[in-house]
Write a protein that holds these residues in place. Sequence first.
Motif, PDB file in Angstrom:
ATOM      1  N   ASP A  75       0.819  -1.227   0.000  1.00 24.81           N
ATOM      2  CA  ASP A  75       0.000   0.000   0.000  1.00 24.81           C
ATOM      3  C   ASP A  75       0.846   1.267   0.000  1.00 24.81           C
ATOM      4  OD1 ASP A  75      -2.442  -1.054  -0.123  1.00 24.81           O
ATOM      5  OD2 ASP A  75      -2.826  -1.054   2.041  1.00 24.81           O
ATOM      6  N   MET A  76       2.162   1.118   0.065  1.00 26.32           N
ATOM      7  CA  MET A  76       3.015   2.311   0.221  1.00 26.32           C
ATOM      8  C   MET A  76       3.438   2.899  -1.110  1.00 26.32           C
ATOM      9  SD  MET A  76       5.577   1.397   3.270  1.00 26.32           S
ATOM     10  CE  MET A  76       4.990   0.402   4.604  1.00 26.32           C
ATOM     11  N   ASP A  77       3.695   4.198  -1.058  1.00 25.50           N
ATOM     12  CA  ASP A  77       4.270   4.866  -2.215  1.00 25.50           C
ATOM     13  C   ASP A  77       5.766   5.031  -1.925  1.00 25.50           C
ATOM     14  OD1 ASP A  77       5.131   6.470  -4.198  1.00 25.50           O
ATOM     15  OD2 ASP A  77       3.732   8.108  -3.822  1.00 25.50           O
ATOM     16  N   LEU A  78       6.596   4.301  -2.643  1.00 25.79           N
ATOM     17  CA  LEU A  78       8.043   4.313  -2.352  1.00 25.79           C
ATOM     18  C   LEU A  78       8.832   5.080  -3.404  1.00 25.79           C
ATOM     19  CD1 LEU A  78       8.368   0.601  -1.124  1.00 25.79           C
ATOM     20  CD2 LEU A  78       8.117   2.651   0.274  1.00 25.79           C
ATOM     21  N   LYS A  79       8.131   5.896  -4.170  1.00 23.70           N
ATOM     22  CA  LYS A  79       8.824   6.691  -5.198  1.00 23.70           C
ATOM     23  C   LYS A  79       9.866   7.593  -4.525  1.00 23.70           C
ATOM     24  CE  LYS A  79       5.100   6.970  -8.492  1.00 23.70           C
ATOM     25  NZ  LYS A  79       3.879   7.020  -7.654  1.00 23.70           N
ATOM     26  N   LYS A  80      10.962   7.810  -5.200  1.00 24.65           N
ATOM     27  CA  LYS A  80      12.075   8.649  -4.718  1.00 24.65           C
ATOM     28  C   LYS A  80      12.932   7.944  -3.667  1.00 24.65           C
ATOM     29  CE  LYS A  80       9.773  13.011  -5.537  1.00 24.65           C
ATOM     30  NZ  LYS A  80       8.804  13.821  -4.803  1.00 24.65           N
ATOM     31  N   LYS A  81      12.571   6.724  -3.301  1.00 21.02           N
ATOM     32  CA  LYS A  81      13.396   5.991  -2.337  1.00 21.02           C
ATOM     33  C   LYS A  81      14.187   4.905  -3.057  1.00 21.02           C
ATOM     34  CE  LYS A  81      10.274   6.916   1.509  1.00 21.02           C
ATOM     35  NZ  LYS A  81      11.093   7.857   2.288  1.00 21.02           N
ATOM     36  N   LYS A  82      15.400   4.641  -2.523  1.00 21.19           N
ATOM     37  CA  LYS A  82      16.247   3.621  -3.154  1.00 21.19           C
ATOM     38  C   LYS A  82      16.429   2.425  -2.210  1.00 21.19           C
ATOM     39  CE  LYS A  82      18.971   6.818  -5.915  1.00 21.19           C
ATOM     40  NZ  LYS A  82      20.293   7.460  -6.001  1.00 21.19           N
ATOM     41  N   CYS A  99      18.048 -18.249  -3.363  1.00 21.51           N
ATOM     42  CA  CYS A  99      17.887 -16.826  -3.010  1.00 21.51           C
ATOM     43  C   CYS A  99      16.651 -16.184  -3.640  1.00 21.51           C
ATOM     44  CB  CYS A  99      19.155 -16.045  -3.360  1.00 21.51           C
ATOM     45  SG  CYS A  99      20.488 -16.302  -2.179  1.00 21.51           S
ATOM     46  N   ASP A 100      15.594 -16.957  -3.833  1.00 21.06           N
ATOM     47  CA  ASP A 100      14.356 -16.415  -4.403  1.00 21.06           C
ATOM     48  C   ASP A 100      13.860 -15.157  -3.682  1.00 21.06           C
ATOM     49  OD1 ASP A 100      14.150 -18.297  -6.371  1.00 21.06           O
ATOM     50  OD2 ASP A 100      12.440 -19.370  -5.507  1.00 21.06           O
ATOM     51  N   ALA A 101      14.039 -15.132  -2.359  1.00 22.86           N
ATOM     52  CA  ALA A 101      13.465 -14.028  -1.571  1.00 22.86           C
ATOM     53  C   ALA A 101      13.993 -12.658  -2.027  1.00 22.86           C
ATOM     54  CB  ALA A 101      13.750 -14.232  -0.085  1.00 22.86           C
ATOM     55  N   ILE A 102      15.221 -12.620  -2.519  1.00 22.27           N
ATOM     56  CA  ILE A 102      15.769 -11.340  -3.022  1.00 22.27           C
ATOM     57  C   ILE A 102      14.881 -10.836  -4.162  1.00 22.27           C
ATOM     58  CG2 ILE A 102      17.705 -10.250  -4.240  1.00 22.27           C
ATOM     59  CD1 ILE A 102      19.595 -12.199  -2.836  1.00 22.27           C
ATOM     60  N   GLY A 103      14.545 -11.751  -5.078  1.00 26.11           N
ATOM     61  CA  GLY A 103      13.720 -11.375  -6.232  1.00 26.11           C
ATOM     62  C   GLY A 103      12.286 -11.042  -5.830  1.00 26.11           C
ATOM     63  N   ILE A 108       8.278  -6.584  -5.178  1.00 26.74           N
ATOM     64  CA  ILE A 108       7.224  -5.862  -4.447  1.00 26.74           C
ATOM     65  C   ILE A 108       7.603  -4.380  -4.313  1.00 26.74           C
ATOM     66  CG2 ILE A 108       6.037  -5.661  -2.205  1.00 26.74           C
ATOM     67  CD1 ILE A 108       6.516  -8.776  -1.941  1.00 26.74           C
ATOM     68  N   ILE A 109       8.870  -4.137  -3.981  1.00 24.69           N
ATOM     69  CA  ILE A 109       9.359  -2.756  -3.816  1.00 24.69           C
ATOM     70  C   ILE A 109       9.201  -1.984  -5.144  1.00 24.69           C
ATOM     71  CG2 ILE A 109      11.454  -1.370  -3.435  1.00 24.69           C
ATOM     72  CD1 ILE A 109      10.772  -2.746  -0.849  1.00 24.69           C
ATOM     73  N   GLU A 110       9.582  -2.627  -6.242  1.00 21.18           N
ATOM     74  CA  GLU A 110       9.481  -1.956  -7.551  1.00 21.18           C
ATOM     75  C   GLU A 110       8.030  -1.655  -7.904  1.00 21.18           C
ATOM     76  OE1 GLU A 110      13.220  -2.872 -10.403  1.00 21.18           O
ATOM     77  OE2 GLU A 110      11.834  -4.527 -10.126  1.00 21.18           O
ATOM     78  N   ASP A 111       7.138  -2.583  -7.576  1.00 20.24           N
ATOM     79  CA  ASP A 111       5.710  -2.355  -7.849  1.00 20.24           C
ATOM     80  C   ASP A 111       5.189  -1.139  -7.080  1.00 20.24           C
ATOM     81  OD1 ASP A 111       5.620  -4.479  -9.550  1.00 20.24           O
ATOM     82  OD2 ASP A 111       4.708  -5.875  -8.122  1.00 20.24           O
ATOM     83  N   CYS A 112       5.846  -0.817  -5.953  1.00 20.14           N
ATOM     84  CA  CYS A 112       5.439   0.350  -5.147  1.00 20.14           C
ATOM     85  C   CYS A 112       6.195   1.605  -5.576  1.00 20.14           C
ATOM     86  CB  CYS A 112       5.710   0.098  -3.678  1.00 20.14           C
ATOM     87  SG  CYS A 112       4.786  -1.260  -3.003  1.00 20.14           S
ATOM     88  N   GLY A 113       6.979   1.525  -6.629  1.00 18.00           N
ATOM     89  CA  GLY A 113       7.663   2.717  -7.144  1.00 18.00           C
ATOM     90  C   GLY A 113       9.086   2.879  -6.670  1.00 18.00           C
ATOM     91  N   GLY A 114       9.571   1.987  -5.792  1.00 18.57           N
ATOM     92  CA  GLY A 114      10.943   2.095  -5.281  1.00 18.57           C
ATOM     93  C   GLY A 114      11.958   1.699  -6.339  1.00 18.57           C
ATOM     94  N   LYS A 115      13.144   2.291  -6.242  1.00 17.78           N
ATOM     95  CA  LYS A 115      14.217   1.961  -7.206  1.00 17.78           C
ATOM     96  C   LYS A 115      15.160   0.943  -6.559  1.00 17.78           C
ATOM     97  CE  LYS A 115      17.975   4.273  -9.741  1.00 17.78           C
ATOM     98  NZ  LYS A 115      17.943   3.549 -10.976  1.00 17.78           N
TER      99      LYS A 115
END
Length: 168
Positions: A75-82, A99-103, A108-115
């Motif tokens: 539910d978070m907006d992670l745009k502008k965060k790395k 190491c699937d968990a890394i992917g 999930i982070i990318e879907d929320c806009g995180g880089k």
Amino acid sequence: MSKTAIIYSFHTQKSKKVAEKIIDAFGKKNIEPVNAEEINKEVFEQFDNFILSAPTWFDGELPNYWDEFVPELEDMDLKKKKFAVFGLGDQKGYPENFCDAIGILSGIIEDCGGKIVGHTSNEGYTYESSQAEKEGKFVGLAIDQENQARLTNDRVKNWVELLNKELK
Ligand SMILES: Cc1cc2nc3c(=O)[nH]c(=O)nc-3n(C[C@H](O)[C@H](O)[C@H](O)COP(=O)(O)O)c2cc1C
């Protein structure tokens, strides 16, 4: 100045040890340790950069502490965060889910806009498949304490050098 958090479970043995190596390589004053078992939305608002620990459990899944937080994360907006993700895994014991968990977590982070930064080469690892692999590289740092512990210090050192450039 941008603020960086490293989020890992304080109750793990191996992941904690690797997280501490990462903290030492960054310099303690440059990075804030946060317990993954006590995270909430506010933590994600307080920092600009994040290093996340995602060891793989249960044949290709996130550990419980991340799994329980995923609905809030989505539910978070992670745009502008790395974000940079490292994860422990076992390439001999779990070659089909290495190491699937890394992917999973970085997706999930990318879907929320995180880089996602801190991609690494998959050379030197032997496995069959991994959700951490994208276009021939890992989307984070894969650490295998079961089979390649002697490579960990160099892998951490090289990754932190890369992050020092990419998290600017
Ligand atoms: C029940 C169980 C399932 C596991 N599943 C995987 C897996 O699917 N993929 C993988 O790469 N490693 C897997 N592992 C290996 C762990 O990721 C590895 O032991 C890691 O060091 C655990 O880190 P932690 O103790 O800090 O959480 C598994 C280990 C256990 C005990």
